[in-house]
Design a protein around this motif. Structure first.
Motif, PDB file in Angstrom:
ATOM      1  N   GLN A  75     -82.990 -35.435 -90.768  1.00  0.00           N
ATOM      2  CA  GLN A  75     -81.717 -34.779 -92.173  1.00  0.00           C
ATOM      3  C   GLN A  75     -80.304 -34.190 -91.086  1.00  0.00           C
ATOM      4  N   GLU A  76     -81.323 -33.291 -90.266  1.00  0.00           N
ATOM      5  CA  GLU A  76     -80.980 -32.546 -89.452  1.00  0.00           C
ATOM      6  C   GLU A  76     -79.398 -33.314 -88.597  1.00  0.00           C
ATOM      7  N   GLN A 104     -75.243 -40.678 -85.603  1.00  0.00           N
ATOM      8  CA  GLN A 104     -74.470 -39.963 -86.572  1.00  0.00           C
ATOM      9  C   GLN A 104     -73.203 -39.362 -86.724  1.00  0.00           C
ATOM     10  N   SER A 230     -77.542 -27.497 -87.037  1.00  0.00           N
ATOM     11  CA  SER A 230     -78.453 -27.083 -88.416  1.00  0.00           C
ATOM     12  C   SER A 230     -78.030 -25.913 -89.229  1.00  0.00           C
TER      13      SER A 230
END
Length: 267
Positions: A75-76, A104, A230
């Motif tokens: 998720q980070e 990403q 993050s």
């Protein structure tokens, strides 16, 4: 103190302080530095720490292969990749490194973006197939399967002929003293070449990389480097990096620079 007890104590100090200073710990335990250094060598051989001059640092968890790294802080990495994509401006030429966070970044580039992405990562290039406005330049060379990137002399020669606006760098460790590090010699050389060929460098760093170190140094931390982390990056890990003069960007919705940073590189 038995060898096993000494090693457990060394690892507990490493977890507590984020580093081990050989001389201080040998004094604390009443041991010779030679004995302590032997323990550090053995722990390093077991992959439990990274030896550096004068002591040891946490070993970088991000040295796993590409598939293994996909399981680390997913998720980070999405948040960091999304924020990094917002830093790419129309008309720019950017280097995008290999790695799971870089994928990403490519995945979150706006569909209508007009820019050029130069990469030595086939995984990144494939993410951009549907981006009609993004010109993709794929650097070739020997395919390093562990990280799914091209390395070697052919890649180095191609990089030397390009001037990019920004290099989005992936590393396995970011440490105020050890600098930017990675787990392979040839990868470190490629990253160093990409950094030299770009006007600025943004390091994509999920939390497991902060305060960790690998064997191969890409570059020391310098005030010109920006670190994209993050929103949940621990303040304790960021403090020494900020003290080293690194501009810290938070990957929140605004993508503003960390309020405690002392440089003006907000995005």
């Amino acid at each position: 103190m038995l060898t096993r007890q000494r090693k457990q104590h060394i690892l507990s100090v490493l977890r507590r302080d984020g580093h081990v200073v050989a001389r201080a710990l040998s004094d604390e335990l009443g041991l010779s530095e030679d004995t302590l250094r032997r323990d550090l060598r053995e722990l390093a051989a077991e992959g439990l720490l990274q030896r550096v001059h004068g002591g040891a640092l946490p070993v970088a968890a991000a040295e796993a292969d590409f598939a293994g790294r996909q399981q680390l802080a997913p998720q980070e990495k999405v948040a960091i990749g999304r924020a990094a994509a917002r830093l790419v401006k129309p008309g720019q030429v950017v280097f995008v490194d290999g790695g799971t966070t870089a994928v990403q970044l490519a995945r979150h580039l706006p569909a209508n973006l007009q820019a050029t992405v130069v990469t030595h990562s086939p995984s990144v290039a494939l993410e951009l197939v549907a981006h009609a406005g993004v010109e993709v330049v794929l650097i070739g060379g020997r395919f390093f399967k562990h990280s799914r990137v091209a390395v070697g002399s052919a890649a180095m020669a191609a990089i030397a002929r390009i001037h990019a606006d920004t290099y989005f760098m992936g590393v396995t460790g970011v440490h105020a003293e050890a600098g930017l590090t990675t787990g392979d010699l040839e990868e470190a050389e490629i990253k160093r070449a990409l950094m030299a060929a770009a006007a600025e460098t943004v390091v994509l760093a999920s939390s497991e990389k902060l305060g960790a170190a690998s064997a191969w140094v890409v570059n020391p931390l310098t005030p010109g480097v920006r670190l994209l982390v993050s929103p949940d990056a621990p303040a304790q890990a960021l403090a020494p990096l900020r003290k080293a003069g690194v501009a810290i960007l938070r990957s929140d919705n605004r993508n503003n620079q960390d309020n405690h940073g002392d440089s003006d590189g907000g995005a």
